[in-house]
Write a protein that holds these residues in place. Sequence first.
Motif, PDB file in Angstrom:
ATOM      1  N   LEU A  22       2.484  -5.586  12.227  1.00 58.76           N
ATOM      2  CA  LEU A  22       1.340  -4.829  11.700  1.00 58.76           C
ATOM      3  C   LEU A  22       1.803  -3.762  10.712  1.00 58.76           C
ATOM      4  N   GLY A  23       2.941  -3.108  11.009  1.00 64.11           N
ATOM      5  CA  GLY A  23       3.469  -2.094  10.089  1.00 64.11           C
ATOM      6  C   GLY A  23       3.846  -2.689   8.740  1.00 64.11           C
ATOM      7  N   ILE A  24       4.486  -3.846   8.745  1.00 63.46           N
ATOM      8  CA  ILE A  24       4.845  -4.514   7.486  1.00 63.46           C
ATOM      9  C   ILE A  24       3.594  -4.904   6.711  1.00 63.46           C
ATOM     10  N   ILE A  25       2.570  -5.356   7.425  1.00 64.71           N
ATOM     11  CA  ILE A  25       1.317  -5.735   6.762  1.00 64.71           C
ATOM     12  C   ILE A  25       0.687  -4.532   6.073  1.00 64.71           C
ATOM     13  N   VAL A  26       0.730  -3.373   6.734  1.00 64.30           N
ATOM     14  CA  VAL A  26       0.175  -2.145   6.126  1.00 64.30           C
ATOM     15  C   VAL A  26       0.936  -1.792   4.854  1.00 64.30           C
ATOM     16  N   VAL A  27       2.281  -1.877   4.910  1.00 62.27           N
ATOM     17  CA  VAL A  27       3.095  -1.587   3.718  1.00 62.27           C
ATOM     18  C   VAL A  27       2.739  -2.547   2.583  1.00 62.27           C
ATOM     19  N   TYR A  28       2.561  -3.808   2.922  1.00 64.93           N
ATOM     20  CA  TYR A  28       2.226  -4.819   1.906  1.00 64.93           C
ATOM     21  C   TYR A  28       0.875  -4.539   1.270  1.00 64.93           C
ATOM     22  N   ARG A  29      -0.103  -4.173   2.084  1.00 66.67           N
ATOM     23  CA  ARG A  29      -1.435  -3.908   1.529  1.00 66.67           C
ATOM     24  C   ARG A  29      -1.448  -2.629   0.684  1.00 66.67           C
ATOM     25  N   VAL A  30      -0.645  -1.642   1.054  1.00 64.54           N
ATOM     26  CA  VAL A  30      -0.558  -0.427   0.234  1.00 64.54           C
ATOM     27  C   VAL A  30       0.045  -0.765  -1.131  1.00 64.54           C
ATOM     28  N   GLY A  31       1.063  -1.614  -1.135  1.00 68.55           N
ATOM     29  CA  GLY A  31       1.699  -1.986  -2.393  1.00 68.55           C
ATOM     30  C   GLY A  31       0.788  -2.745  -3.340  1.00 68.55           C
ATOM     31  N   THR A  32      -0.210  -3.450  -2.803  1.00 70.51           N
ATOM     32  CA  THR A  32      -1.137  -4.189  -3.664  1.00 70.51           C
ATOM     33  C   THR A  32      -2.110  -3.274  -4.397  1.00 70.51           C
ATOM     34  N   HIS A  33      -2.083  -1.955  -4.116  1.00 71.03           N
ATOM     35  CA  HIS A  33      -2.986  -1.016  -4.777  1.00 71.03           C
ATOM     36  C   HIS A  33      -2.236   0.008  -5.623  1.00 71.03           C
ATOM     37  N   VAL A  34      -0.911  -0.156  -5.761  1.00 74.85           N
ATOM     38  CA  VAL A  34      -0.124   0.779  -6.579  1.00 74.85           C
ATOM     39  C   VAL A  34       0.061   0.175  -7.963  1.00 74.85           C
ATOM     40  N   PRO A  35      -0.560   0.753  -9.004  1.00 80.68           N
ATOM     41  CA  PRO A  35      -0.444   0.159 -10.353  1.00 80.68           C
ATOM     42  C   PRO A  35       0.944   0.361 -10.936  1.00 80.68           C
ATOM     43  N   ILE A  36       1.346  -0.558 -11.804  1.00 79.06           N
ATOM     44  CA  ILE A  36       2.648  -0.445 -12.465  1.00 79.06           C
ATOM     45  C   ILE A  36       2.530   0.510 -13.647  1.00 79.06           C
ATOM     46  N   PRO A  37       3.648   1.119 -14.077  1.00 77.92           N
ATOM     47  CA  PRO A  37       3.583   2.033 -15.228  1.00 77.92           C
ATOM     48  C   PRO A  37       3.221   1.296 -16.507  1.00 77.92           C
ATOM     49  N   GLY A  38       2.509   1.993 -17.378  1.00 81.98           N
ATOM     50  CA  GLY A  38       2.120   1.414 -18.655  1.00 81.98           C
ATOM     51  C   GLY A  38       0.738   0.790 -18.660  1.00 81.98           C
ATOM     52  N   VAL A  39       0.017   0.852 -17.529  1.00 81.57           N
ATOM     53  CA  VAL A  39      -1.304   0.238 -17.425  1.00 81.57           C
ATOM     54  C   VAL A  39      -2.366   1.327 -17.363  1.00 81.57           C
ATOM     55  N   ASN A  40      -3.453   1.134 -18.117  1.00 83.54           N
ATOM     56  CA  ASN A  40      -4.598   2.042 -18.077  1.00 83.54           C
ATOM     57  C   ASN A  40      -5.448   1.673 -16.869  1.00 83.54           C
ATOM     58  N   TYR A  41      -5.324   2.463 -15.799  1.00 85.24           N
ATOM     59  CA  TYR A  41      -5.965   2.110 -14.532  1.00 85.24           C
ATOM     60  C   TYR A  41      -7.489   2.087 -14.655  1.00 85.24           C
ATOM     61  N   LYS A  42      -8.055   3.040 -15.401  1.00 88.45           N
ATOM     62  CA  LYS A  42      -9.517   3.086 -15.540  1.00 88.45           C
ATOM     63  C   LYS A  42     -10.038   1.848 -16.267  1.00 88.45           C
ATOM     64  N   ALA A  43      -9.326   1.419 -17.307  1.00 88.36           N
ATOM     65  CA  ALA A  43      -9.743   0.219 -18.044  1.00 88.36           C
ATOM     66  C   ALA A  43      -9.661  -1.016 -17.147  1.00 88.36           C
ATOM     67  N   VAL A  44      -8.624  -1.090 -16.313  1.00 91.35           N
ATOM     68  CA  VAL A  44      -8.484  -2.228 -15.399  1.00 91.35           C
ATOM     69  C   VAL A  44      -9.655  -2.274 -14.430  1.00 91.35           C
ATOM     70  N   GLN A  45     -10.013  -1.115 -13.854  1.00 89.23           N
ATOM     71  CA  GLN A  45     -11.123  -1.084 -12.898  1.00 89.23           C
ATOM     72  C   GLN A  45     -12.441  -1.468 -13.560  1.00 89.23           C
ATOM     73  N   THR A  46     -12.627  -1.048 -14.787  1.00 82.97           N
ATOM     74  CA  THR A  46     -13.847  -1.417 -15.518  1.00 82.97           C
ATOM     75  C   THR A  46     -13.922  -2.926 -15.715  1.00 82.97           C
ATOM     76  N   CYS A  47     -12.814  -3.524 -16.122  1.00 85.00           N
ATOM     77  CA  CYS A  47     -12.797  -4.971 -16.357  1.00 85.00           C
ATOM     78  C   CYS A  47     -12.932  -5.766 -15.060  1.00 85.00           C
ATOM     79  N   VAL A  48     -12.336  -5.262 -13.962  1.00 81.95           N
ATOM     80  CA  VAL A  48     -12.454  -5.959 -12.674  1.00 81.95           C
ATOM     81  C   VAL A  48     -13.902  -5.986 -12.223  1.00 81.95           C
ATOM     82  N   LYS A  49     -14.625  -4.875 -12.421  1.00 81.17           N
ATOM     83  CA  LYS A  49     -16.040  -4.842 -12.032  1.00 81.17           C
ATOM     84  C   LYS A  49     -16.870  -5.786 -12.895  1.00 81.17           C
ATOM     85  N   GLU A  50     -16.569  -5.829 -14.198  1.00 78.88           N
ATOM     86  CA  GLU A  50     -17.327  -6.710 -15.085  1.00 78.88           C
ATOM     87  C   GLU A  50     -17.018  -8.179 -14.800  1.00 78.88           C
ATOM     88  N   ALA A  51     -15.786  -8.473 -14.360  1.00 76.18           N
ATOM     89  CA  ALA A  51     -15.383  -9.859 -14.112  1.00 76.18           C
ATOM     90  C   ALA A  51     -15.594 -10.284 -12.675  1.00 76.18           C
TER      91      ALA A  51
END
Length: 437
Positions: A22-51
């Motif tokens: 369960l602890g490893i699963i929590v770490v994995y799910r946290v990592g799926t929400h950490v954006p990589i450097p160089g990405v405009n997070y607000k623009a990504v969220q806007t496009c995800v909602k539209e798509a």
Amino acid sequence: MLTAFARAFRTPDLRKKLLFTLGIIVVYRVGTHVPIPGVNYKAVQTCVKEASGNQGLFGLVNMFSGGALLQITIFALGIMPYITASIILQLLTVVIPRLEALKKEGQSGTAKITQYTRYLTVALAILQGTGLVATARSGALFGSCSVAGQIVPDQAIFTTITMVICMTAGTAVVMWLGELITDRGIGNGMSILMFISIAATFPSALWAIKKQGTLAGGWIEFGTVILVGLVMVALVVFVEQAQRRIPVQYAKRMIGRRSYGGTSTYIPLKVNQAGVIPVIFASSLLYIPALIAQFAGGKSGWKTWVEQNLTKGDHPIYIASYFLLIVFFAFFYVAISFNPEEVADNMKKYGGFIPGIRAGRPTAEYLSYVLNRITWPGSLYLGLIALVPTMALVGFGASQNFPFGGTSILIIVGVGLETVKQIESQLQQRNYEGFLR
């Protein structure tokens, strides 16, 4: 079943394994929400909602990454590079004598093949990460989004390299987390992470069905989808557990004053011997022409035909092609994963035989005959499981990558059954009743 869960948590070593998983699963799910450097997070969220509900070509990979792909996070590639590398190594084992020899060496050979799988996973992660970054930079990741071109504001080569390195490192971490679960937790780590990635998309997809529904505020559509999902899960459990048992007897041998053999056993041949691999192969192969058409310039005739016929999950040509590819890959994968001649030789070596069948070549021919006969219903079952949910849920406005589709159901049920069996076996070793009474 609840009693079995309580007993599992009351057993100290089993409780430690479950909590570690369960602890490893929590770490994995946290990592799926950490954006990589160089990405405009607000623009990504806007496009995800539209798509939302129209993920296009990247829907399958996004499902396997738990929604991290379209979020462009450090775990954006998820477990897919490792799955692809494992499948490639398994296929190459048949055609490359060196790999086949390693496979026969036992544990040391398996460890060597695992090492090759890790190297190939990193190489595929670099390749896929470069493709994802290039797609995001060009704005093709969200073609219909108004701010798709602003997702990667800095187009410098250093930023691109940094993004690729981060995603490749994220894939290596995911692979490491999966191996930690296998060594110190419960079940197969890679399968558990795949299970969690797919299950994580369920709540949002189900709520989208409810919001798009028109009957009783969408609750009737919501309940119908839940009912269809339960029926499909029950069907998958029934077929996944089905097997043809071929009886095998071993002749009694006298060695000194002791007698060996004389026992009876069986060879279990599953109806769905290929698992979910044919569905993944067919989906990936159908994505290739659509992906090529997406990056091709101009308005040529072949590009128009591909966009009209091979990009919509409810199109008759897409459905027919998908079904035929699944049937073909089911036979193909069974042919390379189960060798009747090798099984017949091993039986002959240890004095085993099938009643009424001569040892050696007749046994191999009989096994091949039985395997071909049970592969037909298995392949047709895979095709129907992959297509029926898609066709049935089109009326509810679901996308072709809805979680109750064939691929997700097969993986979730398969991983769930295997994990429950492992917990049950450990409970029964301690004289406890298991989950399946």
